[in-house]
Design an enzyme around this catalytic site. Structure first.
Site, PDB file in Angstrom:
ATOM      1  N   GLY A  92       0.812  -1.216   0.000  1.00 19.62           N
ATOM      2  CA  GLY A  92       0.000   0.000   0.000  1.00 19.62           C
ATOM      3  C   GLY A  92       0.842   1.260   0.000  1.00 19.62           C
ATOM      4  N   GLY A  96      -0.773   7.962   1.127  1.00 16.79           N
ATOM      5  CA  GLY A  96      -0.703   8.138   2.570  1.00 16.79           C
ATOM      6  C   GLY A  96       0.625   7.762   3.201  1.00 16.79           C
ATOM      7  CE1 TYR A 273      -7.965   0.684   9.327  1.00 19.02           C
ATOM      8  CE2 TYR A 273      -8.483   1.414  11.563  1.00 19.02           C
ATOM      9  CZ  TYR A 273      -7.620   1.388  10.477  1.00 19.02           C
ATOM     10  OH  TYR A 273      -6.404   2.039  10.558  1.00 19.02           O
TER      11      TYR A 273
HETATM   12  P1  NDP Z   1      -4.292   5.130   2.728  1.00 18.25           P
HETATM   13  O1  NDP Z   1      -5.695   4.807   2.354  1.00 18.25           O
HETATM   14  O2  NDP Z   1      -3.725   6.434   2.295  1.00 18.25           O
HETATM   15  O3  NDP Z   1      -3.319   3.985   2.237  1.00 18.25           O
HETATM   16  C1  NDP Z   1      -3.705   2.656   2.250  1.00 18.25           C
HETATM   17  C2  NDP Z   1      -2.996   1.908   1.153  1.00 18.25           C
HETATM   18  O4  NDP Z   1      -3.457   0.552   1.173  1.00 18.25           O
HETATM   19  C3  NDP Z   1      -3.276   2.444  -0.237  1.00 18.25           C
HETATM   20  O5  NDP Z   1      -2.070   2.440  -0.952  1.00 18.25           O
HETATM   21  C4  NDP Z   1      -4.227   1.430  -0.817  1.00 18.25           C
HETATM   22  O6  NDP Z   1      -4.147   1.282  -2.214  1.00 18.25           O
HETATM   23  C5  NDP Z   1      -3.713   0.168  -0.147  1.00 18.25           C
HETATM   24  N1  NDP Z   1      -4.669  -0.912  -0.262  1.00 18.25           N
HETATM   25  C6  NDP Z   1      -5.977  -0.946   0.085  1.00 18.25           C
HETATM   26  N2  NDP Z   1      -6.509  -2.112  -0.248  1.00 18.25           N
HETATM   27  C7  NDP Z   1      -5.540  -2.868  -0.788  1.00 18.25           C
HETATM   28  C8  NDP Z   1      -5.483  -4.160  -1.353  1.00 18.25           C
HETATM   29  N3  NDP Z   1      -6.560  -4.932  -1.445  1.00 18.25           N
HETATM   30  N4  NDP Z   1      -4.307  -4.608  -1.818  1.00 18.25           N
HETATM   31  C9  NDP Z   1      -3.208  -3.840  -1.773  1.00 18.25           C
HETATM   32  N5  NDP Z   1      -3.203  -2.590  -1.290  1.00 18.25           N
HETATM   33  C10 NDP Z   1      -4.358  -2.119  -0.804  1.00 18.25           C
HETATM   34  O7  NDP Z   1      -4.249   4.980   4.328  1.00 18.25           O
HETATM   35  P2  NDP Z   1      -3.115   5.311   5.400  1.00 18.25           P
HETATM   36  O8  NDP Z   1      -1.874   5.705   4.729  1.00 18.25           O
HETATM   37  O9  NDP Z   1      -3.711   6.211   6.398  1.00 18.25           O
HETATM   38  O10 NDP Z   1      -2.961   3.898   6.106  1.00 18.25           O
HETATM   39  C11 NDP Z   1      -1.758   3.184   6.089  1.00 18.25           C
HETATM   40  C12 NDP Z   1      -1.671   2.337   7.340  1.00 18.25           C
HETATM   41  O11 NDP Z   1      -1.599   3.175   8.486  1.00 18.25           O
HETATM   42  C13 NDP Z   1      -2.866   1.411   7.579  1.00 18.25           C
HETATM   43  O12 NDP Z   1      -2.400   0.171   8.021  1.00 18.25           O
HETATM   44  C14 NDP Z   1      -3.635   2.097   8.703  1.00 18.25           C
HETATM   45  O13 NDP Z   1      -4.347   1.186   9.464  1.00 18.25           O
HETATM   46  C15 NDP Z   1      -2.491   2.696   9.470  1.00 18.25           C
HETATM   47  N6  NDP Z   1      -2.874   3.807  10.332  1.00 18.25           N
HETATM   48  C16 NDP Z   1      -3.373   4.952   9.801  1.00 18.25           C
HETATM   49  C17 NDP Z   1      -3.735   5.987  10.632  1.00 18.25           C
HETATM   50  C18 NDP Z   1      -4.292   7.260  10.111  1.00 18.25           C
HETATM   51  O14 NDP Z   1      -4.608   8.123  10.938  1.00 18.25           O
HETATM   52  N7  NDP Z   1      -4.437   7.449   8.811  1.00 18.25           N
HETATM   53  C19 NDP Z   1      -3.585   5.875  12.089  1.00 18.25           C
HETATM   54  C20 NDP Z   1      -3.066   4.620  12.527  1.00 18.25           C
HETATM   55  C21 NDP Z   1      -2.701   3.628  11.669  1.00 18.25           C
HETATM   56  P3  NDP Z   1      -4.894   2.296  -3.242  1.00 18.25           P
HETATM   57  O15 NDP Z   1      -4.014   3.511  -3.284  1.00 18.25           O
HETATM   58  O16 NDP Z   1      -4.917   1.524  -4.499  1.00 18.25           O
HETATM   59  O17 NDP Z   1      -6.236   2.557  -2.668  1.00 18.25           O
HETATM   60 MG1  PMR Z   2     -10.567   9.495  17.069  1.00 13.28          MG
HETATM   61  C1  PMR Z   2      -7.975  11.594  22.297  1.00 13.28           C
HETATM   62  C2  PMR Z   2      -7.390  11.441  21.213  1.00 13.28           C
HETATM   63  C3  PMR Z   2      -7.828  10.823  19.961  1.00 13.28           C
HETATM   64  C4  PMR Z   2      -6.967  10.324  19.069  1.00 13.28           C
HETATM   65  C5  PMR Z   2      -5.467  10.334  19.150  1.00 13.28           C
HETATM   66  C6  PMR Z   2      -7.724   9.773  17.992  1.00 13.28           C
HETATM   67  C7  PMR Z   2      -7.173   9.137  16.901  1.00 13.28           C
HETATM   68  N1  PMR Z   2      -9.059   9.984  18.245  1.00 13.28           N
HETATM   69  C8  PMR Z   2      -9.170  10.617  19.468  1.00 13.28           C
HETATM   70  C9  PMR Z   2     -10.339  10.989  20.097  1.00 13.28           C
HETATM   71  C10 PMR Z   2     -11.617  10.932  19.554  1.00 13.28           C
HETATM   72  N2  PMR Z   2     -11.926  10.425  18.331  1.00 13.28           N
HETATM   73  C11 PMR Z   2     -12.828  11.396  20.195  1.00 13.28           C
HETATM   74  C12 PMR Z   2     -12.908  12.036  21.569  1.00 13.28           C
HETATM   75  C13 PMR Z   2     -13.850  11.172  19.319  1.00 13.28           C
HETATM   76  C14 PMR Z   2     -15.329  11.445  19.516  1.00 13.28           C
HETATM   77  C15 PMR Z   2     -15.703  12.766  19.007  1.00 13.28           C
HETATM   78  C16 PMR Z   2     -13.275  10.563  18.151  1.00 13.28           C
HETATM   79  C17 PMR Z   2     -13.993  10.196  17.019  1.00 13.28           C
HETATM   80  C18 PMR Z   2     -13.432   9.521  15.945  1.00 13.28           C
HETATM   81  C19 PMR Z   2     -14.105   9.006  14.781  1.00 13.28           C
HETATM   82  C20 PMR Z   2     -15.554   9.134  14.439  1.00 13.28           C
HETATM   83  N3  PMR Z   2     -12.075   9.181  15.837  1.00 13.28           N
HETATM   84  C21 PMR Z   2     -11.937   8.504  14.718  1.00 13.28           C
HETATM   85  C22 PMR Z   2     -13.128   8.367  14.056  1.00 13.28           C
HETATM   86  C23 PMR Z   2     -12.898   7.605  12.875  1.00 13.28           C
HETATM   87  O1  PMR Z   2     -13.695   7.282  12.013  1.00 13.28           O
HETATM   88  C24 PMR Z   2     -11.451   7.212  12.846  1.00 13.28           C
HETATM   89  C25 PMR Z   2     -11.383   5.749  13.037  1.00 13.28           C
HETATM   90  O2  PMR Z   2     -11.775   5.205  14.030  1.00 13.28           O
HETATM   91  O3  PMR Z   2     -10.850   5.061  12.056  1.00 13.28           O
HETATM   92  C26 PMR Z   2     -10.765   3.668  12.324  1.00 13.28           C
HETATM   93  C27 PMR Z   2     -10.859   7.901  14.063  1.00 13.28           C
HETATM   94  C28 PMR Z   2      -9.584   7.989  14.551  1.00 13.28           C
HETATM   95  N4  PMR Z   2      -9.269   8.625  15.711  1.00 13.28           N
HETATM   96  C29 PMR Z   2      -7.908   8.593  15.881  1.00 13.28           C
HETATM   97  C30 PMR Z   2      -7.345   7.883  14.795  1.00 13.28           C
HETATM   98  C31 PMR Z   2      -5.881   7.617  14.614  1.00 13.28           C
HETATM   99  C32 PMR Z   2      -8.369   7.513  13.990  1.00 13.28           C
HETATM  100  C33 PMR Z   2      -8.250   6.777  12.674  1.00 13.28           C
HETATM  101  C34 PMR Z   2      -7.308   5.927  12.218  1.00 13.28           C
HETATM  102  C35 PMR Z   2      -6.955   4.571  12.729  1.00 13.28           C
HETATM  103  O4  PMR Z   2      -7.164   4.150  13.838  1.00 13.28           O
HETATM  104  O5  PMR Z   2      -6.344   3.906  11.967  1.00 13.28           O
END
Ligand code: NDP
Ligand code: PMR
Length: 398
Positions: A92, A96, A273
Site C-alpha cells: 500500500g 498516505g 477495521y
Molecule cells: P491510505 O488509504 O492512504 O493507504 C492505504 C494503502 O493501502 C493504499 O495504498 C491502498 O491502495 C492500499 N490498499 C488498500 N486495499 C488494498 C489491497 N486490497 N491490496 C493492496 N493494497 C491495498 O491509508 P493510510 O496511509 O492512512 O494507512 C496506512 C496504514 O496506516 C494502515 O495500516 C492504517 O491502518 C495505518 N494507520 C493509519 C492511521 C491514520 O490516521 N491514517 C492511524 C493509525 C494507523 P490504493 O491507493 O490503491 O487505494
Molecule cells: Mg478518534 C484523544 C485522542 C484521539 C486520538 C489520538 C484519535 C485518533 N481519536 C481521538 C479521540 C476521539 N476520536 C474522540 C474524543 C472522538 C469522539 C468525538 C473521536 C472520534 C473519531 C471518529 C468518528 N475518531 C476517529 C473516528 C474515525 O472514524 C477514525 C477511526 O476510528 O478510524 C478507524 C478515528 C480515529 N481517531 C484517531 C485515529 C488515529 C483515527 C483513525 C485511524 C486509525 O485508527 O487507523
C-alpha cells in the site's frame, strides 16, 4: 519508469557476475560496518518447516532447505566499509503513510523500495509526483484482497532475485459507512481479509526470505493503531474493537454460515477495521514469540499518529473528512502530517536504535519514539495463538 515487476531483468542481476552495483558508503550500522555482498550466504541452516512456513506458494518451486542465519556480512572496498542498499517491501505504498515512508527511505539513497500495490498505474504516478528517483523504487502488483495475488507477488518478488531485508505490512482499508459486508476473492470480509489475512499470508511466506537476508537488521513491521487499543480514549470511541472468542473468524468470516465479524456479531464496518488492527498487533507479537529467537528478525508494530488527511477516510461522509483533520490538529492534538508519519515509519524500518523485537512503537509530542503499552486484548497471548492457528487455516497454511 521504474522496473515493472518481476519478469523484467532485475537491476541486481549484475550480482550474478559478482559485481556490486548498489553499494553505498556507510559508516556504521548497529555498531558495525558492513558491505554489500549478495552472493555470500551464511551458514547456519534453518529448516523451512521449523520456520513454520509452508513451502507452497502456488507456482513457486520449492527452494533449498538451508537459509541464512542472521549476522554481519563484512568486507571493505578500498579500505572503506560500505553497506549495501537495503531492500524494503512496503504494501500500500501508493498513498498516505506508505507513500510518505517510501519517499523518506528512497531519499536516503540507502534503500530500494518495492512498492507492493494493487493499482500499478496509481503507484507509479504517486512515486513520480512524490519526486522519487526512478532507480530508487520498483512497483510490483499485490492485491491483498486475493490470496492468489499474494502468492503471485511472492513468486514475482523471488523472480526479481532481490534480497528482502524489511517487510512493511502497511496497506489497509476502512469502510465506516458500509451497511453490508463486501468480501475478498476468497470470501472473507474485506477489512479483515485485506488488513489481516492477506498480510498474514504475505508475512508468513516472506519470512524465509527475510531469514535468508544478510542485511544486519532484518525487520517485519505490521501497522497497528490506537483505535484498536481500548486502553486509550481513542480506543473507547464506539464501536469498540473486540475479537470475542473468534467464533466468526473460525467459522470462515463469510457472512453465510458464519458472521462476517470476527466476534460473530452483526456487521459493523468501523469495528471490522478496528478488529483488524487488533489482529495486526497480535500477529506481530506472535511472530516475535515464534520466530525472533530463531531468526534474529525484529518484529514490530506501531501507531504512527493520527494522519487525518490520508485516503483511509475516503469512504467516510464528507462532513467527517472536512472536520476530522482540524479536530485532530486542534482538539486532540493527535494530528500528524503524512510527511512526519513517513519519517516515523522510516525510523522503524531503518533506525539502529529501534531494533528491539516485539515492540509497539509510538511517538510523543516532540516526535520521540517510545515503547507503548498495548491493551489487554491486544496483548493477550492465548488469543494471539488462537488467532494465528485460525488464520493459518483460512489462508491455506495449515
Ligand atoms: P491510505 O488509504 O492512504 O493507504 C492505504 C494503502 O493501502 C493504499 O495504498 C491502498 O491502495 C492500499 N490498499 C488498500 N486495499 C488494498 C489491497 N486490497 N491490496 C493492496 N493494497 C491495498 O491509508 P493510510 O496511509 O492512512 O494507512 C496506512 C496504514 O496506516 C494502515 O495500516 C492504517 O491502518 C495505518 N494507520 C493509519 C492511521 C491514520 O490516521 N491514517 C492511524 C493509525 C494507523 P490504493 O491507493 O490503491 O487505494
Ligand atoms: Mg478518534 C484523544 C485522542 C484521539 C486520538 C489520538 C484519535 C485518533 N481519536 C481521538 C479521540 C476521539 N476520536 C474522540 C474524543 C472522538 C469522539 C468525538 C473521536 C472520534 C473519531 C471518529 C468518528 N475518531 C476517529 C473516528 C474515525 O472514524 C477514525 C477511526 O476510528 O478510524 C478507524 C478515528 C480515529 N481517531 C484517531 C485515529 C488515529 C483515527 C483513525 C485511524 C486509525 O485508527 O487507523
Amino acid at each position: 519508469m521504474a522496473l515493472q515487476a518481476c519478469y523484467l531483468p532485475s537491476p541486481l542481476s549484475a550480482r550474478k557476475e559478482g559485481k556490486v552495483i548498489h553499494a553505498v558508503k556507510e559508516t556504521a550500522f548497529l555498531g558495525a560496518s558492513v558491505f554489500e555482498h549478495h552472493k555470500s550466504r551464511l551458514h547456519v541452516p534453518v529448516l523451512r518447516s521449523k520456520l513454520g512456513v509452508n513451502a507452497s506458494v502456488g507456482v513457486v518451486k520449492a527452494q533449498t532447505t538451508a537459509v541464512a542465519a542472521p549476522g554481519l556480512n563484512q568486507a571493505s572496498l578500498k579500505g572503506k566499509k560500505v553497506l549495501r542498499q537495503g531492500v524494503v517491501v512496503i504494501t500500500g505504498a501508493s498513498s498516505g503513510l506508505g507513500l510518505a515512508t517510501a519517499k523518506a527511505l528512497a531519499e536516503t539513497g540507502k534503500w530500494h523500495v518495492i512498492m507492493a500495490c494493487r493499482d500499478f498505474l496509481k503507484a507509479e504516478k504517486a512515486a513520480q509526483s512524490a519526486a522519487m528517483a526512478k532507480e530508487s523504487y520498483t512497483v510490483m502488483h499485490l492485491d491483498l484482497a486475493s490470496l492468489d495475488s499474494v502468492r503471485q507477488f511472492v513468486h514475482n518478488f523471488r523472480q526479481s532475485e532481490r534480497p528482502l531485508d524489511v517487510l512493511v505490512c502497511n496497506a489497509a482499508i476502512y469502510r465506516p459507512t458500509a451497511r453490508t459486508p463486501t468480501y475478498t476473492a476468497d470470501g472473507y470480509e474485506m477489512s479483515v481479509g485485506v488488513n489481516h489475512l492477506g498480510h498474514f499470508l504475505l508475512a508468513n511466506l516472506l519470512l524465509e526470505d527475510l531469514a535468508k537476508s544478510d542485511y544486519p537488521s532484518r525487520r517485519l513491521i505490521i501497522l497497528g493503531s490506537i483505535t484498536g487499543n481500548t486502553n486509550t480514549l481513542a480506543g473507547n470511541v464506539p464501536p469498540k474493537a473486540g475479537l470475542g472468542d473468534l467464533r466468526g473468524l473460525a467459522g470462515g468470516l463469510n457472512g453465510r454460515n458464519s458472521s462476517a465479524m470476527i466476534d460473530g456479531g452483526d456487521f459493523d464496518g468501523a469495528k471490522a477495521y478496528k478488529d483488524s488492527k487488533i489482529c495486526n498487533m497480535l500477529t506481530m507479537q506472535e511472530f516475535h514469540r515464534r520466530f525472533h529467537e530463531e531468526t534474529g528478525i525484529t518484529f514490530a508494530s506501531l501507531y504512527p499518529g493520527c494522519i487525518a488527511t490520508t485516503g483511509l477516510f475516503r469512504e467516510h461522509i464528507p462532513l467527517f473528512r472536512l472536520l476530522f483533520p482540524p479536530f485532530q490538529r486542534f482538539i486532540t492534538k493527535g494530528f500528524v502530517s503524512e510527511e512526519e508519519s513517513g519519517r516515523r515509519l522510516a525510523q522503524v524500518v531503518s533506525d539502529p536504535s529501534l531494533v528491539k523485537s516485539g515492540v509497539y512503537w509510538s511517538w510523543n509530542k516532540d516526535s520521540a519514539s517510545f515503547e507503548n503499552q498495548l491493551s489487554q486484548e491486544a496483548s493477550d497471548t492465548a488469543k494471539a495463538r488462537k488467532l494465528w492457528e485460525v488464520s493459518e487455516k483460512l489462508v491455506g497454511l495449515a
